[in-house]
Design an enzyme around this catalytic site. Structure first.
Site, PDB file in Angstrom:
ATOM      1  CE  LYS A  78     -34.898   2.865 -29.074  1.00  0.00           C
ATOM      2  NZ  LYS A  78     -35.488   1.543 -29.401  1.00  0.00           N
ATOM      3  CB  SER A 159     -32.817  -0.346 -31.801  1.00  0.00           C
ATOM      4  OG  SER A 159     -34.117  -0.200 -31.253  1.00  0.00           O
ATOM      5  CB  SER A 183     -35.502  -2.809 -29.956  1.00  0.00           C
ATOM      6  OG  SER A 183     -34.843  -3.006 -31.172  1.00  0.00           O
TER       7      SER A 183
HETATM    8  N1  GLN Z   1     -33.333  -6.031 -34.384  1.00  0.00           N
HETATM    9  C1  GLN Z   1     -34.627  -5.840 -34.960  1.00  0.00           C
HETATM   10  C2  GLN Z   1     -34.525  -4.975 -36.188  1.00  0.00           C
HETATM   11  O1  GLN Z   1     -33.457  -4.561 -36.488  1.00  0.00           O
HETATM   12  C3  GLN Z   1     -35.578  -5.287 -33.956  1.00  0.00           C
HETATM   13  C4  GLN Z   1     -35.496  -3.829 -33.829  1.00  0.00           C
HETATM   14  C5  GLN Z   1     -36.506  -3.271 -32.882  1.00  0.00           C
HETATM   15  O2  GLN Z   1     -37.172  -3.993 -32.148  1.00  0.00           O
HETATM   16  N2  GLN Z   1     -36.647  -1.966 -32.936  1.00  0.00           N
HETATM   17  O3  GLN Z   1     -35.479  -4.707 -36.844  1.00  0.00           O
END
Ligand code: GLN
Length: 492
Positions: A78, A159, A183
């Site tokens: 990532k 994400s 995410s």
């Molecule tokens: N969807 C969540 C956010 O936008 C989680 C993102 C994540 O876990 N990096 O903050």
């Protein structure tokens, strides 16, 4: 050669050890699959030269008999993980062209165990998002299509959407993800793969671009529970360079896997039964509990009374920490700099940040700055910290009555691009994943079934602090019972 990409990571490791195929062949097959699937936009940067050199080194180590546990396994990383000599952007324009001079601890541990890096995976900007629509490098497209004939392009979740799409489409055997509020788990659920967020502190955050430091955790994403266990064993471990790193022994999670749940008590948090919950997801949850019972578990009802405050609490704490962490992107030290004609230093800061950050990141910085401001700090930030402690306490009390919790991973299957435009509606994607993040608990998603439109749905297992082994065992029990074999179309 391309069917090599169909093997799971564990099967690849066995095949490499038996010299059924070489790491060079395995890497070449994946590079070919990546080239044939560029329309998914899963990678921001492909690193074929690095991969080929690492594969050759793995073949040499395998021949010498001193290969690491992941020798020759092709992985995607990532783009939140700093990789020495390879551009790292966190999905943001503000970091375009940033080439770290150091390797994150987690990616370094994978490489030290012999893994091959195929490239850097696309993601929501600074890991903020649930759909990969916030990446400055274009959205990632899920390899799945709904079976309703609409043929619309679907989000891979976020994400870690590049990680999810690449693993599901067989462009890599496994990938690193990060999970701040879901995410790893939500994108895994959306594309029919497994992913585990370990206990906060298990994986070092050193060299991982920070979003919300008290929540961020790295973890693996792969096509089976065993594959995740193999990667997790390499990724975990104490790191003196991360002050929140846990100095505890790391078991060999893959060797310890049994899938046996006899004597285990699985809790069902009643507050997760949301009004208007999707009927297929509710039925799959019941099915999952029946599978757990068949694997020897007893099912108990538990209560997590502060669940309804988890989303608002997360969306105060995460932006607050993000606004502080992202203050470093000032146009001086990293990446982009925009200098307005005749402007002063403050104008340069403003122009750089207005140009370099996307809309969602700017929204979070504004929320975060607001909740930390002198006039509102106590009303929002301090209150959220107190509620966070209550949420963690809910789990502690629940774990007096059960060993693990089983819930759905996400409230829906993958949706199409543009279907969710309201940021608050987007935040609801995290309803089942955020509470365990706030409590720092290990949690995993495993694919368990399909929606009416034929799209993957995951179930989530949450464990006590440091009980990754229990979480993985329950994941294996669900995986075996579900027999999930559906897979997306992929272009060759
Ligand atoms: N969807 C969540 C956010 O936008 C989680 C993102 C994540 O876990 N990096 O903050």
């Amino acid at each position: 050669m391309s069917d090599l990409t169909d093997l799971g990571l564990a099967a690849m490791a066995r095949g490499l050890a038996a010299r059924d195929f070489s790491a060079a062949e395995l890497t070449a097959a994946h590079l070919e699959a990546m080239a044939a699937n560029r329309h998914l936009n899963a990678f921001i940067v492909e690193t074929p030269e690095i991969a080929t050199a690492q594969a050759a080194a793995a073949d040499a180590a395998l021949a010498r008999g001193d290969a690491g546990r992941l020798a020759g396994i092709p992985l995607g990383i990532k783009d939140l993980f700093c990789t020495e000599g390879v551009q790292t952007t966190a999905g943001s324009k503000i970091l375009a062209g940033f080439v770290p001079q150091y390797e994150s601890t987690v990616s370094g541990k994978l490489l030290a165990d012999g893994a091959v890096m195929l490239g850097k995976l696309n993601m929501d900007e600074f890991a903020m998002g649930s759909s990969n629509e916030t990446s400055a490098y274009g959205r990632v497209i899920s390899p799945w299509r709904a079976a309703d004939g609409s043929n619309r392009e679907l989000v891979p979740g976020g994400s870690s959407g590049g990680s999810a799409a690449a693993v599901a489409a067989r462009l890599c055997a496994g990938a690193t993800g990060t999970d701040t509020g879901g995410s790893i788990r939500q994108p895994a659920s959306f594309v029919g793969i497994s992913g585990i967020k370990p206990t906060y502190g298990r994986c070092s955050r050193w060299g991982v671009v920070a979003f919300a430091s008290s929540l961020d955790q790295a973890g693996p994403m792969a096509r089976s529970v065993e594959d995740c266990a193999l990667l997790l064993t390499s990724m975990c471990g104490f790191d003196p360079k991360d002050s929140t790193s846990l100095d505890v022994a790391v078991p060999d999670f893959a060797a310890g896997l049994t899938g046996d749940l006899s004597g285990k008590r699985i809790g069902v948090p009643r507050e997760y039964r949301l009004d208007g919950m999707d009927a297929t997801i509710a039925a799959l949850w019941e099915q999952g509990l029946a599978w757990a019972r068949d694997a020897g578990a007893t099912i108990v009802d538990v209560s997590l009374p502060h669940t309804k405050y988890a989303l608002p609490t997360y969306y105060i704490i995460a932006p607050a920490e993000a606004s502080s962490n992202l203050a470093r992107y000032d146009g001086v030290r990293y990446g982009l700099r925009v200098t307005p004609e005749g402007g002063n230093l403050a104008d340069m800061y403003g122009a750089t940040r207005a140009t370099g950050f996307g809309a969602e990141v700017q929204r979070r910085i504004m929320i975060g700055t607001y909740v930390l401001s002198a006039g509102f700090y106590d009303a929002y930030f301090t209150k959220a910290q107190k509620v966070r402690a209550l949420i963690a306490r809910d789990f502690e009390l629940a774990f007096e009555q059960c060993d693990l919790l089983l819930t759905p991973t996400a409230p829906s299957a993958a949706f199409a691009f543009g279907d969710i435009v309201d940021p608050l509606a987007m935040y609801l994607n995290d309803v089942f994943t955020v509470p365990s993040s706030l409590a720092g608990l290990p949690a995993m998603s495993v694919p368990a079934g399909l929606s009416n439109a034929g799209l993957p749905l995951g179930l989530q297992i949450i464990g006590r602090p440091l009980d990754e082994m229990g979480v993985l065992d329950a994941g294996l029990a669900i995986e075996r019972a579900a027999g999930f074999t559906a897979r997306p179309e992929s272009r060759r």
